[in-house]
Write a protein that holds these residues in place. Structure first.
Motif, mmCIF file in Angstrom:
data_model
loop_
_atom_site.group_PDB
_atom_site.id
_atom_site.type_symbol
_atom_site.label_atom_id
_atom_site.label_comp_id
_atom_site.label_asym_id
_atom_site.label_seq_id
_atom_site.Cartn_x
_atom_site.Cartn_y
_atom_site.Cartn_z
ATOM 1 N N PHE A 65 -9.206 4.374 -0.820
ATOM 2 C CA PHE A 65 -8.685 5.502 -0.036
ATOM 3 C C PHE A 65 -9.803 6.509 0.223
ATOM 4 C CE2 PHE A 65 -6.506 9.492 0.699
ATOM 5 C CZ PHE A 65 -5.394 9.125 1.454
ATOM 6 N N PHE A 125 -1.450 5.994 0.825
ATOM 7 C CA PHE A 125 -1.505 5.149 2.007
ATOM 8 C C PHE A 125 -0.128 5.014 2.649
ATOM 9 C CE2 PHE A 125 -5.215 3.253 -0.257
ATOM 10 C CZ PHE A 125 -6.132 3.192 0.778
ATOM 11 N N ARG A 177 -4.940 4.765 5.744
ATOM 12 C CA ARG A 177 -5.170 6.155 5.348
ATOM 13 C C ARG A 177 -4.691 7.049 6.483
ATOM 14 N NH1 ARG A 177 -10.353 9.385 2.852
ATOM 15 N NH2 ARG A 177 -9.347 11.400 3.085
#
Length: 182
Positions: A65, A125, A177
């Motif tokens: 991420f 996410f 993301r």
């Protein structure tokens, strides 16, 4: 920049192949050194996450991420706990089916779609399931572009899935993301 994580011998045009010696999914210092200030547009990781414990998988998700651009994605493929083929399940089981040199010998988890999705959602996410078996073992596949991240062990590419038969499937998802709020 598109990075293939845990590439082994796998190579795809337009993707930078990396192995554990380059980008260990559990080593923040390795990621910081490799990426520097750069961020990836996409990460691709085929049949690696099952070699991590669930907690290690969450730590790896957090690293990914942090090194993705907003709007970028991580495509992950793992064995599917809901695929209704006993031989497949024997081959992918935790600890593998036999000798220590078997590729599945260090499998730590076999995910179903809910459990794997939670690993990535809990990290921030947005998750889109691409291929998976539901709780009844029924296979589902969404349209997805091979060019955005090919997965060999998929319905379309795996040589074992010919003539309308599914012999080897993966649970495949995109973990995106999110873009920052305006």
């Amino acid at each position: 920049m598109r990075v293939l994580l845990g590439a082994g011998e796998q190579r795809w045009d337009g993707w930078i192949p990396t192995g554990r010696e380059d980008l260990d999914l559990l080593d923040p210092a390795a990621w910081a050194a490799w990426f520097g200030e750069r961020r990836a547009d996409a990460l691709l990781c085929e049949h690696v996450w099952e070699h991590l414990s669930e907690e290690e998988g969450r730590a790896a998700a957090r690293l990914c991420f942090g090194y993705l651009k907003p709007g970028g994605f991580l495509r992950v493929a793992v064995p599917d706990a809901n695929f209704p083929n006993p031989e497949y399940q024997r081959m992918v089981q935790v600890g593998g089916p036999g000798p220590a040199d078997h590729p599945a010998a260090d499998h730590k988890v076999v995910y179903d779609f809910r459990r794997l999705s939670a690993v990535f959602r809990d990290t921030g996410f947005r998750v889109r399931l691409l291929e998976y078996c539901d709780d009844s073992g029924r296979f589902h596949a969404q349209e997805w572009e091979l060019a955005t991240g090919p997965v060999y062990r998929s319905q379309r590419l795996d040589h074992r899935n010919r003539g309308g038969r599914l012999e080897f499937v993966s649970l495949i998802l995109d973990a995106v993301r999110p873009l920052p709020a305006p």
